[in-house]
Write a protein that holds these residues in place. Structure first.
Motif, PDB file in Angstrom:
ATOM      1  N   SER A  34     -26.834  19.027 -16.247  1.00  0.00           N
ATOM      2  CA  SER A  34     -26.173  20.235 -15.796  1.00  0.00           C
ATOM      3  C   SER A  34     -26.154  20.168 -14.283  1.00  0.00           C
ATOM      4  N   TRP A  35     -25.537  21.144 -13.644  1.00  0.00           N
ATOM      5  CA  TRP A  35     -25.422  21.128 -12.192  1.00  0.00           C
ATOM      6  C   TRP A  35     -26.164  22.321 -11.615  1.00  0.00           C
ATOM      7  N   THR A  36     -27.015  22.113 -10.630  1.00  0.00           N
ATOM      8  CA  THR A  36     -27.791  23.233 -10.104  1.00  0.00           C
ATOM      9  C   THR A  36     -27.695  23.386  -8.591  1.00  0.00           C
ATOM     10  N   SER A  37     -26.980  22.478  -7.908  1.00  0.00           N
ATOM     11  CA  SER A  37     -26.980  22.544  -6.442  1.00  0.00           C
ATOM     12  C   SER A  37     -25.801  23.351  -5.909  1.00  0.00           C
ATOM     13  N   LYS A  38     -26.065  24.251  -4.969  1.00  0.00           N
ATOM     14  CA  LYS A  38     -24.966  25.034  -4.401  1.00  0.00           C
ATOM     15  C   LYS A  38     -24.260  24.322  -3.252  1.00  0.00           C
ATOM     16  N   HIS A  39     -24.775  23.182  -2.844  1.00  0.00           N
ATOM     17  CA  HIS A  39     -24.118  22.404  -1.786  1.00  0.00           C
ATOM     18  C   HIS A  39     -23.710  21.024  -2.311  1.00  0.00           C
ATOM     19  N   LEU A  40     -22.705  20.449  -1.644  1.00  0.00           N
ATOM     20  CA  LEU A  40     -22.450  19.017  -1.826  1.00  0.00           C
ATOM     21  C   LEU A  40     -22.412  18.414  -0.428  1.00  0.00           C
ATOM     22  N   LEU A  41     -23.497  17.752  -0.052  1.00  0.00           N
ATOM     23  CA  LEU A  41     -23.612  17.244   1.311  1.00  0.00           C
ATOM     24  C   LEU A  41     -23.424  15.734   1.373  1.00  0.00           C
ATOM     25  N   ASP A  42     -23.795  15.040   0.308  1.00  0.00           N
ATOM     26  CA  ASP A  42     -23.704  13.587   0.312  1.00  0.00           C
ATOM     27  C   ASP A  42     -23.763  13.085  -1.124  1.00  0.00           C
ATOM     28  N   LEU A  43     -23.506  11.784  -1.294  1.00  0.00           N
ATOM     29  CA  LEU A  43     -23.703  11.169  -2.606  1.00  0.00           C
ATOM     30  C   LEU A  43     -25.039  10.435  -2.657  1.00  0.00           C
ATOM     31  N   ALA A  76     -25.862  23.871   6.040  1.00  0.00           N
ATOM     32  CA  ALA A  76     -26.482  24.272   4.761  1.00  0.00           C
ATOM     33  C   ALA A  76     -27.847  24.902   4.985  1.00  0.00           C
ATOM     34  N   ARG A  77     -28.526  24.461   6.044  1.00  0.00           N
ATOM     35  CA  ARG A  77     -29.836  25.057   6.341  1.00  0.00           C
ATOM     36  C   ARG A  77     -29.688  26.410   7.022  1.00  0.00           C
ATOM     37  N   THR A  78     -28.510  26.662   7.606  1.00  0.00           N
ATOM     38  CA  THR A  78     -28.320  27.872   8.395  1.00  0.00           C
ATOM     39  C   THR A  78     -27.760  29.037   7.597  1.00  0.00           C
ATOM     40  N   VAL A  79     -26.907  28.740   6.620  1.00  0.00           N
ATOM     41  CA  VAL A  79     -26.211  29.825   5.910  1.00  0.00           C
ATOM     42  C   VAL A  79     -26.699  29.943   4.470  1.00  0.00           C
ATOM     43  N   LYS A  80     -26.357  31.069   3.853  1.00  0.00           N
ATOM     44  CA  LYS A  80     -26.756  31.282   2.462  1.00  0.00           C
ATOM     45  C   LYS A  80     -25.679  30.842   1.477  1.00  0.00           C
ATOM     46  N   CYS A  81     -24.447  30.703   1.953  1.00  0.00           N
ATOM     47  CA  CYS A  81     -23.356  30.364   1.042  1.00  0.00           C
ATOM     48  C   CYS A  81     -23.326  28.853   0.748  1.00  0.00           C
ATOM     49  N   SER A  82     -22.425  28.447  -0.131  1.00  0.00           N
ATOM     50  CA  SER A  82     -22.276  27.032  -0.449  1.00  0.00           C
ATOM     51  C   SER A  82     -21.682  26.275   0.731  1.00  0.00           C
ATOM     52  N   VAL A  83     -22.127  25.041   0.918  1.00  0.00           N
ATOM     53  CA  VAL A  83     -21.553  24.181   1.953  1.00  0.00           C
ATOM     54  C   VAL A  83     -21.082  22.887   1.287  1.00  0.00           C
ATOM     55  N   ILE A  84     -19.829  22.543   1.554  1.00  0.00           N
ATOM     56  CA  ILE A  84     -19.288  21.307   1.011  1.00  0.00           C
ATOM     57  C   ILE A  84     -18.873  20.413   2.171  1.00  0.00           C
ATOM     58  N   VAL A 129     -11.013  16.543  -8.773  1.00  0.00           N
ATOM     59  CA  VAL A 129     -12.407  16.337  -8.360  1.00  0.00           C
ATOM     60  C   VAL A 129     -12.860  17.482  -7.449  1.00  0.00           C
ATOM     61  N   ARG A 130     -11.994  17.909  -6.548  1.00  0.00           N
ATOM     62  CA  ARG A 130     -12.382  18.985  -5.625  1.00  0.00           C
ATOM     63  C   ARG A 130     -12.468  20.327  -6.351  1.00  0.00           C
ATOM     64  N   MET A 131     -11.622  20.523  -7.362  1.00  0.00           N
ATOM     65  CA  MET A 131     -11.765  21.726  -8.187  1.00  0.00           C
ATOM     66  C   MET A 131     -13.133  21.725  -8.860  1.00  0.00           C
ATOM     67  N   ALA A 132     -13.526  20.575  -9.386  1.00  0.00           N
ATOM     68  CA  ALA A 132     -14.829  20.470 -10.056  1.00  0.00           C
ATOM     69  C   ALA A 132     -15.963  20.758  -9.077  1.00  0.00           C
ATOM     70  N   VAL A 133     -15.856  20.205  -7.860  1.00  0.00           N
ATOM     71  CA  VAL A 133     -16.915  20.388  -6.866  1.00  0.00           C
ATOM     72  C   VAL A 133     -17.021  21.854  -6.442  1.00  0.00           C
ATOM     73  N   LEU A 134     -15.882  22.480  -6.185  1.00  0.00           N
ATOM     74  CA  LEU A 134     -15.906  23.893  -5.787  1.00  0.00           C
ATOM     75  C   LEU A 134     -16.481  24.751  -6.902  1.00  0.00           C
ATOM     76  N   TYR A 135     -16.024  24.499  -8.119  1.00  0.00           N
ATOM     77  CA  TYR A 135     -16.484  25.277  -9.258  1.00  0.00           C
ATOM     78  C   TYR A 135     -17.997  25.127  -9.449  1.00  0.00           C
ATOM     79  N   LEU A 136     -18.476  23.895  -9.439  1.00  0.00           N
ATOM     80  CA  LEU A 136     -19.898  23.652  -9.726  1.00  0.00           C
ATOM     81  C   LEU A 136     -20.798  24.202  -8.620  1.00  0.00           C
ATOM     82  N   THR A 137     -20.455  23.944  -7.368  1.00  0.00           N
ATOM     83  CA  THR A 137     -21.329  24.402  -6.286  1.00  0.00           C
ATOM     84  C   THR A 137     -21.308  25.926  -6.167  1.00  0.00           C
ATOM     85  N   MET A 138     -20.122  26.520  -6.321  1.00  0.00           N
ATOM     86  CA  MET A 138     -20.023  27.969  -6.105  1.00  0.00           C
ATOM     87  C   MET A 138     -20.579  28.779  -7.274  1.00  0.00           C
TER      88      MET A 138
END
Lengths: 315, 175
Positions: free
Chosen positions: A6-15, A123-131, A303-312
């Motif tokens: 499953s996916w649990t991370s609100k950010h996508l910073l790297d692979l 990502a360390r500064t804000v509470k929202c998702s960072v991609i 792919v970007r739809m998937a990333v936005l959906y999962l992180t947000m």
């Protein structure tokens, strides 16, 4: 059918920090979102009421448009944030930007910035998702994911394939994201470029199960690879001392027609764009049947739809 | 812990098919849409029964309603969203949505939203295996194979099917 991943991370910073299972989960989710784009109503309400900010501190057409379109297909609102003309130093600009964005009650920031590590700082500064949409020469994770997705679509797998990444490796964030993703999914990566733009140390970056090889002679490996990913020759770097002349670069490291004839007949040719036709890639190869370049753009949206959906949606 | 209801699944599925046929007045044309995961498995079982009962023009669809849910942020770790498959034209035709259990009605609302993105059926009906009461929306099934008395929210009704769970069972258990 128990759901093991499953996916649990609100950010996508790297692979680099993702497991093979997490990467596969994003690619599987992208498969679903690809279907949305085939409907007559190309939109689902998954992110209705959410706001996404496109914060690009560097130029981009593909990535910026692709993210905006992906967000709108998920029913999110998209805002463009630009800091053109700002004289504030990088660190201060980012933190200030982050604070402004937080104050506006935004749900995700898509950031492209010339400084490596800027997405992680945010990502360390804000509470929202960072991609991360590209930070310096560090990573461009959604490009890495869409490259993996495109390869998986073409071959039905990534494991066991030989993938050449050719060009200015040292300065390429695409090369790094591809490298992490490909090796994690079990491909053999062959990095090809002049010694000045491809340090030997890249060989130590392999994390398995795939391997990495560093090669300075394109002709020695072009016949054995399944995929060739040609990196863009960056005009702004051509004048640097690390770089050979353009003609010399094309001769040794370009995908010329002559060199293409010595590749496998079904070799899959990729390029993250924008292309310099006639420099790193021959015109007819870019538009020919072996080219997956427009597929990369098409799949990038899913792919970007998937990333936005999962992180947000992640907590 | 739980309670297994010993009713043969085959008979319940046949009951769903029979009710669909009589409820729609012996249709020859029908779109049968299953809600993932178990509603879709049930629809697979109902499909041949409907053909035996005279539905000659029968199309199947599959809905994944995850993207249309209004409680996405409350369902914990994100499940894998699977593709929705609606290859047929649903405009102007009778359509039956199939699900395993109806509880709050929110899944059905999401399914109705998803359907509007694909066209405008002449009529939409809802067939469920189990109605356990507890509706939070003005949505009610047209065809019900097994009607349980209103169960408190602390009870969970799970349908298990051979195709997905290696057994045909309806389970009532405490959360």
């Amino acid at each position: 059918m128990p759901q093991t991943t499953s996916w649990t991370s609100k950010h996508l910073l790297d692979l680099e920090s993702l497991t093979a299972e997490q990467i596969a989960f994003v690619l599987d989710t992208a498969d679903t979102f690809a279907e949305v784009s085939t409907r007559s109503v190309k939109k689902v309400p998954a992110l209705r009421g959410k706001v996404v900010v496109n914060a690009f501190f560097e130029d981009s057409t593909r990535t910026r448009t692709s993210f905006a379109l992906a967000a709108s297909r998920l029913s999110a609102d998209v805002i463009d944030f630009s800091e053109k003309g700002s004289s504030v130093s990088k660190g201060e600009t980012l933190i200030d930007t982050a604070r402004n964005i937080e104050a506006m009650g935004i749900d995700a920031i898509i950031i492209r910035h010339q400084a490596a590590g800027s997405a992680a700082l945010l990502a360390r500064t804000v509470k929202c998702s960072v991609i991360n949409a590209g930070d310096g020469a560090h990573e461009h994770p959604t490009q890495g994911l869409l490259d993996l997705y495109t390869i998986r679509k073409r071959f039905g797998r990534v494991e066991g394939l030989k993938v050449a990444i050719v060009g200015d490796i040292a300065n390429s964030r695409v090369a790094r994201s591809d490298l992490w993703g490909l090796t994690r999914l079990g491909a053999e990566v062959i990095l090809v470029g002049p010694p000045t733009l491809l340090p030997r140390a890249f060989e130590r970056l392999a994390t398995g199960p795939g391997r990495v090889r560093v090669v300075h002679d394109f002709d020695a490996v072009c016949g054995e690879v399944d995929v060739i990913n040609m990196l863009r020759v960056q005009n702004e770097r051509m004048k640097s001392a690390q770089f050979p002349t353009v003609r010399e670069f094309t001769r040794w490291f370009g995908l010329t027609w002559d060199r293409f004839q010595r590749c496998k007949p079904d070799v899959f040719v990729m390029h993250p764009g924008p292309m310099n036709r006639g420099v790193e890639i021959h015109n007819e190869i870019a538009d020919g049947p072996n080219s997956g370049i427009l597929k990369q753009v098409e799949y990038g949206l899913a792919v970007r739809m998937a990333v936005l959906y999962l992180t947000m949606q992640a907590e | 812990m739980g309670n297994t209801l010993e009713t043969p699944m085959t008979r319940l599925v046949e009951s769903m098919a029979d009710q669909i046929i009589s409820g729609l007045g012996g249709p020859t044309d029908l779109v049968l849409v299953g809600i993932r995961t178990r509603g879709d498995v049930l629809a697979n079982r109902i499909e041949p029964l409907l053909r035996e009962r005279g539905v000659t023009k029968l199309d199947r669809g599959t809905l994944d309603i995850t993207l249309y849910r209004d409680d996405l942020s409350e369902i914990g770790p994100l499940p894998l969203v699977k593709p929705t498959v609606m290859d047929c034209d649903i405009g102007g035709r009778p359509l039956v949505i199939v699900d395993d259990v109806i509880f709050t009605g929110r899944s059905v609302r999401a399914a109705l939203d998803a359907l509007t993105d694909f066209g405008r059926p002449r009529v939409v009906r809802l067939a469920v295996l189990v109605d356990r009461g507890g509706r939070e929306l003005p949505i009610h099934p047209d065809f019900v194979a097994l009607r349980l008395p209103d169960l408190p929210p602390t009870q969970r009704v799970s349908v298990r099917l051979t195709e997905t769970d290696n057994a045909d069972q309806i389970l009532v258990e405490s959360r």
